[in-house]
Design an enzyme around this catalytic site. Structure first.
Site: not given
Ligand code: NDP
Ligand code: 2IT
Length: 450
Positions: A124, A164
């Protein structure tokens, strides 16, 4: 070492890393019975080794903003474990990023990636850079500066980053362009690339879709389904958007979404049209979720991050899908969900539930799936993108979606079987931790003391 000794050892070595210690404690608790049954795992100190990154890279990122002012950010890549494949895991750009947060994410990624069945190690990275309010030019300049250093540490057979929080298709494009220019090679060094330059169909949808496939698998195991279920979703980014889309497709009703300021409660539920508005708002206009409430005349509540609970989780529903960030569901939130009769909590985010919250959910019979199992669809599809890059050809949408469904079902069944084998039937957390651990432990054992 005994369980308490391993935890004490990790605490003593990482005293200022609460998120990492939280992730470590959960896994240590779950896998202890496996270590007890296999004295060789203990003798070879496999868990102790997994808890120490193979390599932790920390660097300075310097760039010029639109006013010509010099900006300095922190950059990191945590190369946690490469026993079963090249390091693989996302990049997070958010002001809260620090070594503890990235070590927790890299540690979870080891087990998640092992569960997918695709050969990928755990890693990461990211930066404390805040993309909010930055111009397109500033985002590009930052990505180029970040890759200026990261490029020397990654490669398509060494370490393959992806998105992420704060890193989506736009950022992956700028990062990829910079890598290609620096290294003078076109390889699948990043995943989440655009269709037409090495990306895979379904990768943008994969985490959210996979989460909902997993929830459907849990419900089906009890003879139930998502059809007609009222669902709470938090966040409004990549994972949330496609979780909402899939819940709608499966006949469920989504009544909430949020961002870091607050949440909307739309009792009528999301429709495809409302979701299209949310996607445009968040992905193109980069606006706030409050605009959704203004447009569709529904409730909006601001959330105080310091409050002892989040009122989003007090809304009556059947299923809850936290998809924003770590520790967004605490003990009090979990109690509120239980009080309202929630049947399923599927983690879309990484470690969104505190240990206290998890215990409350499990003790009250809620079907709880840990992020390392239920959000693995994202990295699994990244693995499929890597395979397509190596083959030099592309699968159709239906092919990738079919493989994603199969992988989520296999993770579900594997976690359930491991939980049963170790006397915790129905406990997906214990099952996922054990199944992931055993796979990586056996690979490390075979590869000797390194
Ligand atoms: P994005 O940046 O697309 O979206 C994040 C969302 O969460 C936004 O709505 C953001 O609000 C909100 N957010 C972020 N930080 C905070 C905080 N500290 N407090 C409150 N709200 C918060 O990210 P993703 O959708 O990609 O990721 C979301 C989660 O999923 C994370 O935990 C990530 O690690 C996990 N994840 C993502 C994967 C992926 O493929 N993208 C895969 C597996 C897990 P705002 O716009 O106001 O910042
Ligand atoms: O938390 C996760 O699994 C991710 N942000 C996706 C990682 C990836 O390599 O696709």
């Amino acid at each position: 070492m005994a369980h308490s000794d391993i935890l004490a050892f990790v605490k003593q070595r990482n005293p200022h890393e609460p998120e990492f210690l939280q992730a470590a404690e959960e896994v240590i608790d779950s896998v202890l019975p496996v270590i007890d049954k296999n004295p060789e795992y203990r003798k070879l100190k496999l868990l102790e080794r997994m808890l120490e990154p193979e390599r932790l890279i920390s660097f300075r990122v310097t760039w010029l903003d639109d006013k010509g002012e010099v900006q300095v950010n922190k950059g990191f890549r945590v190369q946690m474990n490469s026993a079963i494949g090249p390091y693989k895991g996302g990049l997070r750009f958010h002001p809260s990023v620090n070594q503890s947060v990235l070590k927790f994410l890299a540690f979870e990624q080891i087990f998640k990636n092992a569960l997918t069945g695709i050969p990928m190690g755990g890693g990461k990275g990211g930066s404390d850079f805040d993309p909010k309010g930055k111009s397109e030019n500033e985002i590009m300049k930052f990505c180029q500066a970040f890759m200026g250093e990261l490029a020397r540490h990654i490669g398509h057979r060494l370490d393959v980053p992806a998105g992420d929080i704060g890193v989506g298709g736009r950022e992956i494009g700028y990062l990829f362009g910079a890598y290609k220019k620096i290294r003078n090679e076109f390889t699948g060094v990043l995943t989440g690339k655009g269709i037409g330059w090495g990306g895979s169909l379904i990768r943008p949808e994969a985490t959210g879709y996979g989460l909902i496939y997993f929830a459907e698998n849990m419900l089906q195991n009890k003879g139930d389904s998502l059809k007609g279920k009222t669902c709470l979703v938090s966040g409004s980014g990549n994972v949330s958007q496609y979780a909402i889309e899939k819940i709608i497709q499966m006949g469920g009703k989504v009544v909430t979404a949020s961002d870091s300021n607050g949440f909307i409660h739309d009792e009528a539920g999301f429709t495809t049209e409302k979701l299209a508005f949310l996607m445009d708002l968040k992905n193109n206009r980069r606006g706030r979720i409050k605009d959704y409430a203004d447009k569709y005349k529904c409730t909006y509540k601001e959330v105080d991050p310091k409050a002892d609970h989040n009122p989003l989780w007090s809304i009556k529903a059947d299923c809850a899908f936290p998809c924003a960030t770590q520790n967004e569901v605490n003990g009090k939130d979990a109690s509120n969900l239980v009080k309202n009769g929630v049947k399923v909590l599927g983690e879309g985010a990484n470690m969104p539930t505190t240990i206290e919250g998890i215990n409350i959910l499990i003790d009250n019979g809620v079907m709880y799936s840990p992020g390392k199992a239920s959000n693995a669809g994202g990295v699994a599809t990244s693995g499929l993108e890597m395979t397509q890059n190596f083959m030099g050809s592309n699968w159709t949408r239906e092919e990738v979606d079919g493989k994603l469904r199969g992988i989520m079902k296999s993770i579900h069944d594997t976690a359930l079987a491991a939980a049963k084998e170790y006397g915790k039937p129905g406990n997906y957390m214990v099952g996922a931790n054990i199944a992931g651990f055993v796979k990586v432990a056996n690979a490390m054992k075979a590869q000797g003391v390194i």
